[in-house]
Design a protein around this motif. Structure first.
Motif, PDB file in Angstrom:
ATOM      1  N   ASN A  87      -1.219   2.279   9.018  1.00  0.00           N
ATOM      2  CA  ASN A  87      -1.929   2.702   9.997  1.00  0.00           C
ATOM      3  C   ASN A  87      -0.653   2.337  11.117  1.00  0.00           C
ATOM      4  O   ASN A  87      -0.796   2.982  11.867  1.00  0.00           O
ATOM      5  N   SER A  88       0.445   1.825  10.583  1.00  0.00           N
ATOM      6  CA  SER A  88       2.016   2.380  11.365  1.00  0.00           C
ATOM      7  C   SER A  88       2.181   3.662  11.304  1.00  0.00           C
ATOM      8  O   SER A  88       3.236   3.233  11.726  1.00  0.00           O
ATOM      9  N   GLY A  89       2.115   4.208  10.670  1.00  0.00           N
ATOM     10  CA  GLY A  89       2.565   5.807  10.401  1.00  0.00           C
ATOM     11  C   GLY A  89       2.736   6.436  11.592  1.00  0.00           C
ATOM     12  O   GLY A  89       3.597   6.782  12.441  1.00  0.00           O
ATOM     13  N   HIS A 119      -4.621  -3.047  -2.115  1.00  0.00           N
ATOM     14  CA  HIS A 119      -5.026  -2.196  -0.515  1.00  0.00           C
ATOM     15  C   HIS A 119      -5.086  -1.865   0.260  1.00  0.00           C
ATOM     16  O   HIS A 119      -4.905  -1.608   1.277  1.00  0.00           O
ATOM     17  N   LEU A 120      -4.927  -3.014   0.533  1.00  0.00           N
ATOM     18  CA  LEU A 120      -4.432  -4.159   2.039  1.00  0.00           C
ATOM     19  C   LEU A 120      -2.956  -3.657   2.968  1.00  0.00           C
ATOM     20  O   LEU A 120      -2.992  -3.564   3.460  1.00  0.00           O
ATOM     21  N   LEU A 121      -2.391  -3.924   1.602  1.00  0.00           N
ATOM     22  CA  LEU A 121      -1.252  -3.630   2.015  1.00  0.00           C
ATOM     23  C   LEU A 121      -0.650  -2.039   2.092  1.00  0.00           C
ATOM     24  O   LEU A 121      -0.106  -1.691   2.966  1.00  0.00           O
ATOM     25  N   ILE A 122      -0.884  -1.589   1.583  1.00  0.00           N
ATOM     26  CA  ILE A 122      -1.016   0.060   1.692  1.00  0.00           C
ATOM     27  C   ILE A 122      -1.591   0.800   2.695  1.00  0.00           C
ATOM     28  O   ILE A 122      -1.252   1.533   3.919  1.00  0.00           O
ATOM     29  N   THR A 123      -2.821   0.123   3.502  1.00  0.00           N
ATOM     30  CA  THR A 123      -3.349   0.581   4.601  1.00  0.00           C
ATOM     31  C   THR A 123      -2.705   0.240   5.414  1.00  0.00           C
ATOM     32  O   THR A 123      -3.223   0.307   6.763  1.00  0.00           O
ATOM     33  N   LEU A 124      -1.907  -1.383   5.154  1.00  0.00           N
ATOM     34  CA  LEU A 124      -1.393  -2.017   6.790  1.00  0.00           C
ATOM     35  C   LEU A 124      -0.693  -0.750   6.813  1.00  0.00           C
ATOM     36  O   LEU A 124      -0.012  -0.706   8.445  1.00  0.00           O
ATOM     37  N   LEU A 127       7.449   7.561   0.403  1.00  0.00           N
ATOM     38  CA  LEU A 127       8.100   7.687  -0.279  1.00  0.00           C
ATOM     39  C   LEU A 127       7.628   6.033  -0.926  1.00  0.00           C
ATOM     40  O   LEU A 127       7.570   6.026  -1.838  1.00  0.00           O
ATOM     41  N   THR A 128       7.448   5.187  -0.236  1.00  0.00           N
ATOM     42  CA  THR A 128       6.928   3.621   0.179  1.00  0.00           C
ATOM     43  C   THR A 128       5.695   3.321  -0.694  1.00  0.00           C
ATOM     44  O   THR A 128       5.196   2.962  -1.183  1.00  0.00           O
ATOM     45  N   GLN A 129       4.649   4.095  -0.118  1.00  0.00           N
ATOM     46  CA  GLN A 129       3.276   4.723   0.216  1.00  0.00           C
ATOM     47  C   GLN A 129       3.136   5.654  -2.058  1.00  0.00           C
ATOM     48  O   GLN A 129       2.291   4.630  -2.278  1.00  0.00           O
ATOM     49  N   ILE A 130       3.251   5.739  -2.196  1.00  0.00           N
ATOM     50  CA  ILE A 130       3.809   6.858  -3.150  1.00  0.00           C
ATOM     51  C   ILE A 130       4.318   5.959  -4.194  1.00  0.00           C
ATOM     52  O   ILE A 130       3.595   5.826  -5.120  1.00  0.00           O
ATOM     53  N   LEU A 131       4.452   5.335  -3.767  1.00  0.00           N
ATOM     54  CA  LEU A 131       5.630   3.780  -4.782  1.00  0.00           C
ATOM     55  C   LEU A 131       4.263   2.759  -5.089  1.00  0.00           C
ATOM     56  O   LEU A 131       3.879   2.427  -5.840  1.00  0.00           O
ATOM     57  N   ASN A 164     -11.196  -4.593  12.739  1.00  0.00           N
ATOM     58  CA  ASN A 164      -9.955  -5.518  11.566  1.00  0.00           C
ATOM     59  C   ASN A 164      -9.687  -4.577  10.527  1.00  0.00           C
ATOM     60  O   ASN A 164     -10.675  -4.677  10.104  1.00  0.00           O
ATOM     61  N   LEU A 165      -8.104  -5.690  10.143  1.00  0.00           N
ATOM     62  CA  LEU A 165      -8.044  -5.040   8.815  1.00  0.00           C
ATOM     63  C   LEU A 165      -9.207  -4.677   7.454  1.00  0.00           C
ATOM     64  O   LEU A 165      -8.903  -4.352   6.790  1.00  0.00           O
ATOM     65  N   PHE A 166     -10.358  -5.917   7.498  1.00  0.00           N
ATOM     66  CA  PHE A 166     -10.933  -5.938   6.197  1.00  0.00           C
ATOM     67  C   PHE A 166     -12.105  -5.793   6.537  1.00  0.00           C
ATOM     68  O   PHE A 166     -13.082  -5.244   5.071  1.00  0.00           O
ATOM     69  N   SER A 167     -12.428  -4.790   7.828  1.00  0.00           N
ATOM     70  CA  SER A 167     -13.785  -4.446   8.163  1.00  0.00           C
ATOM     71  C   SER A 167     -13.820  -2.997   6.742  1.00  0.00           C
ATOM     72  O   SER A 167     -14.826  -2.609   6.654  1.00  0.00           O
ATOM     73  N   SER A 168     -12.027  -2.232   6.431  1.00  0.00           N
ATOM     74  CA  SER A 168     -12.293  -1.754   6.112  1.00  0.00           C
ATOM     75  C   SER A 168     -13.024  -1.899   3.983  1.00  0.00           C
ATOM     76  O   SER A 168     -12.762  -0.155   3.367  1.00  0.00           O
ATOM     77  N   PHE A 169     -13.557  -2.839   3.857  1.00  0.00           N
ATOM     78  CA  PHE A 169     -13.756  -3.031   2.569  1.00  0.00           C
ATOM     79  C   PHE A 169     -15.277  -3.390   3.124  1.00  0.00           C
ATOM     80  O   PHE A 169     -15.720  -3.846   2.081  1.00  0.00           O
TER      81      PHE A 169
END
Length: 224
Positions: A177-179, A169-174, A192-196, A4-9
């Protein structure tokens, strides 16, 4: 495989090892070497940062008898700041996004302040529980509120640091993953959004380390 998303932490996600916590000590290999090199711009920047932080904390403590007491708070700021920045690099474990990390910093400091304050300045600590000029009918309620707010201080310090670090970090990971599901145009927008977001997270890393150390300094100044 990430469940899941939180397992990356999870500290044991990468290579099924718990050695990820050693990432919080990587900078110890880099920082001491600065003091053995010929003075350079990096050493000058480091010295300017240390002096700036020392002046800020010296104003907050406002007690000439405690000379050099800003050292622990300056070290705390640098320690949290470097750990926050470490987490922005790929494949480096973010220790500051865990309550274990932040609670081990906040609880011992808060507990030592409380023990010192109640032993050395008992009347001063009791006076803090009842604000000056408060009506007598509200004093029991105010003492209860002040006691609770004092007890939850280490928890609020830890949760504030952890929540702010894990949210970005969750927002960047989320978004990352949609890339693979996007076309080339949306992928450029995503980059560009990830850089910001990384720029924003860099600012958050600085602000949260500063806020944590400033609040600890204010808590220590209340016991004097």
């Amino acid at each position: 495989m990430v469940a899941n998303l939180f397992s990356s932490f999870d500290p044991s996600t990468s290579f099924a090892l718990s050695l990820n916590w050693l990432s919080s000590m990587i900078f110890l290999i880099l920082v001491p070497s600065l003091f053995w090199l010929i003075p350079s711009r990096i050493v000058m920047i480091w010295t300017m940062l240390t002096l700036f932080v020392h002046k800020e904390f010296k104003i907050l403590i406002n007690n000439p008898n405690y000379k050099g007491s800003t050292l622990i708070f300056s070290s705390l700021l640098v320690f949290i700041l470097l750990n926050n920045f470490m987490g922005l690099f790929p494949y480096i474990f973010t220790a500051s996004s865990h309550l274990n990390f932040s609670l081990y910093l906040s609880i011992p400091l808060w507990l030592s302040f409380m023990i010192f304050g109640w032993i050395k300045n008992t009347s001063h600590m009791l006076a803090h529980l009842a604000p000056q000029g408060a009506p007598n009918t509200l004093l029991p309620f105010l003492v209860l509120v002040e006691s609770i707010s004092n007890l939850i201080r280490p928890g609020t310090l830890a949760i504030r640091l952890t929540a702010n670090m894990i949210a970005g970090h969750l927002l960047i990971t989320l978004l990352g993953n949609s890339g693979p599901l996007m076309n080339s145009f949306m992928l450029n927008i995503l980059i560009l959004t990830q850089i910001l977001l990384l720029t924003l997270e860099s600012a958050v890393s600085i602000i949260q380390s500063y806020v944590f150390s400033i609040l600890v300094t204010l808590y220590s100044s209340e016991i004097n």
